[in-house]
Design a protein around this motif. Structure first.
Motif, PDB file in Angstrom:
ATOM      1  N   UNK A  61     -47.917  11.653  37.542  1.00  0.00           N
ATOM      2  CA  UNK A  61     -46.557  11.892  38.020  1.00  0.00           C
ATOM      3  C   UNK A  61     -45.900  10.595  38.479  1.00  0.00           C
ATOM      4  N   UNK A  62     -44.662  10.706  38.954  1.00  0.00           N
ATOM      5  CA  UNK A  62     -43.888   9.523  39.348  1.00  0.00           C
ATOM      6  C   UNK A  62     -44.519   8.816  40.541  1.00  0.00           C
ATOM      7  N   UNK A  63     -45.162   9.572  41.437  1.00  0.00           N
ATOM      8  CA  UNK A  63     -45.821   8.947  42.582  1.00  0.00           C
ATOM      9  C   UNK A  63     -46.980   8.068  42.161  1.00  0.00           C
ATOM     10  N   UNK A  86     -33.790  16.353  43.966  1.00  0.00           N
ATOM     11  CA  UNK A  86     -33.766  15.438  45.109  1.00  0.00           C
ATOM     12  C   UNK A  86     -34.790  14.328  44.921  1.00  0.00           C
ATOM     13  N   UNK A  87     -34.365  13.088  45.133  1.00  0.00           N
ATOM     14  CA  UNK A  87     -35.266  11.938  45.069  1.00  0.00           C
ATOM     15  C   UNK A  87     -35.911  11.751  46.443  1.00  0.00           C
ATOM     16  N   UNK A  90     -37.823  15.596  42.815  1.00  0.00           N
ATOM     17  CA  UNK A  90     -38.094  14.823  41.608  1.00  0.00           C
ATOM     18  C   UNK A  90     -39.484  14.187  41.629  1.00  0.00           C
ATOM     19  N   UNK A  91     -40.146  14.182  40.466  1.00  0.00           N
ATOM     20  CA  UNK A  91     -41.337  13.363  40.253  1.00  0.00           C
ATOM     21  C   UNK A  91     -42.613  13.830  40.900  1.00  0.00           C
ATOM     22  N   UNK A 128     -49.867  17.839  43.370  1.00  0.00           N
ATOM     23  CA  UNK A 128     -49.397  17.283  44.640  1.00  0.00           C
ATOM     24  C   UNK A 128     -48.489  18.262  45.379  1.00  0.00           C
ATOM     25  N   UNK A 129     -47.712  19.060  44.631  1.00  0.00           N
ATOM     26  CA  UNK A 129     -46.885  20.079  45.277  1.00  0.00           C
ATOM     27  C   UNK A 129     -47.769  21.102  45.985  1.00  0.00           C
TER      28      UNK A 129
END
Length: 307
Positions: free
Chosen positions: A4-6, A169-170, A201-202, A207-208
């Motif tokens: 993911x983005x993280x 949302x970022x 977002x991302x 992780x969620x």
């Protein structure tokens, strides 16, 4: 889990701190869509950019794959423009699974020039795109024409444009009050993990689920079960991203097979799973995909024998 983005943010931070100002010595493309840049800085290291559909990723790697006798056309293009170049920076493009790698080199006339690689690590839509300093596309590992996409084409000569941003949302650009407003504006009967994925977002599903678990002790809790604690857990997650305070954590199942990886502890798995903190994020991603691939090959081989 998908990268993911993280995780992308942590990998690029490691690449930037380890390889910035390093010189590109060799370039390989072992298979279509997988590029390895051999970079010299405090020794020789390899930067892997994989835009394949099955395991897309970008990281510093210890792998040494076999290379074809005749390099593909995209590899030859990269060698033409990047051989001898210096990596200036590796930076994320917003909180998305996309990165920009900037290189400086001197052309045949002795003038300093810039080249960029845009690595889009987005599942089956992953791509590696080479541009000049003005953003004009010079080539890509996967050409996208009008027959494949009406909205966004990747063709030599065109101007590179970022993928369309998600309407979410970022977490990096949102302060505590904005994140709390997001959570407190949700329906109390909405599944918390699903709500986070669809509105922030991302963030991967893993992780969620862990953010919800940190707030409620359950990965399947509803918004109404943990609203206040969930807002705090989401704020802590965003703080971890901003401060780069995460750790490269590999989760294995009871058989020792890699199950997941993350930059935050994945405590929701329970006592049948073990966590291993790796020496670097590159090592983490290397271990996960190489061991997972080996396990899959063994499983398929065993299935064939049983048949």
């Amino acid at each position: 889990m998908a990268l993911d983005a993280g995780m992308m943010r942590f990998l690029l931070h490691e690449i930037n701190s380890t390889l910035a100002d390093g010189k590109v010595e060799k370039i390989y493309e072992p298979i279509a869509g997988e590029v390895i840049l051999q970079i010299k800085k405090d020794g020789v290291k390899r930067l892997l950019i994989n835009a394949g559909a099955s395991a897309p990723r970008i990281c510093i790697t210890a792998e040494r794959p076999e290379n074809p006798a005749n390099p593909p056309m995209f590899c030859m293009l990269l060698r033409k423009h990047l051989s001898g170049a210096r990596l200036i920076s590796a930076e994320p493009l917003g909180f998305e699974r996309a990165a920009k790698l900037t290189f400086d080199f001197y052309d045949e006339m002795g003038f300093k020039s810039t080249r960029c690689i845009f690595a889009e690590i987005m599942g089956k839509y992953s791509n590696i795109i080479l541009t000049d300093g003005d953003g004009k596309i010079l080539g890509a590992s996967r050409i996208v024409d009008f027959s494949q996409s009406v909205k966004r084409q990747i063709l030599p000569g065109m101007k590179y444009e970022l993928p369309p941003p998600q309407d979410k949302t970022d977490p990096l650009e949102s302060d505590s009050s904005a994140l709390r407003e997001l959570i407190f504006g949700a329906d109390k009967d909405a599944p918390a993990a699903k709500y986070i994925m669809s509105h922030v977002r991302g963030i991967s599903s893993g992780n969620a689920a862990q953010i919800v678990y940190n707030a409620s002790g359950r990965a399947d809790a509803l918004i109404g079960d943990c609203r206040d604690a969930l807002a705090g857990a989401l704020e802590n997650f965003a703080d971890t991203l901003r401060s780069y305070s995460g750790e490269p954590i590999l989760i294995r199942n009871a058989s020792g097979v890699p199950q997941d990886f993350s930059f935050i502890p994945q405590t929701r798995y329970g006592c049948d799973f073990t966590s291993e903190v790796c020496a670097s994020f590159g090592e983490l991603v290397d271990k996960f995909y190489s061991e997972k691939s080996r396990s899959e090959r063994i499983r398929h081989g065993g299935s064939d024998i049983l048949k």
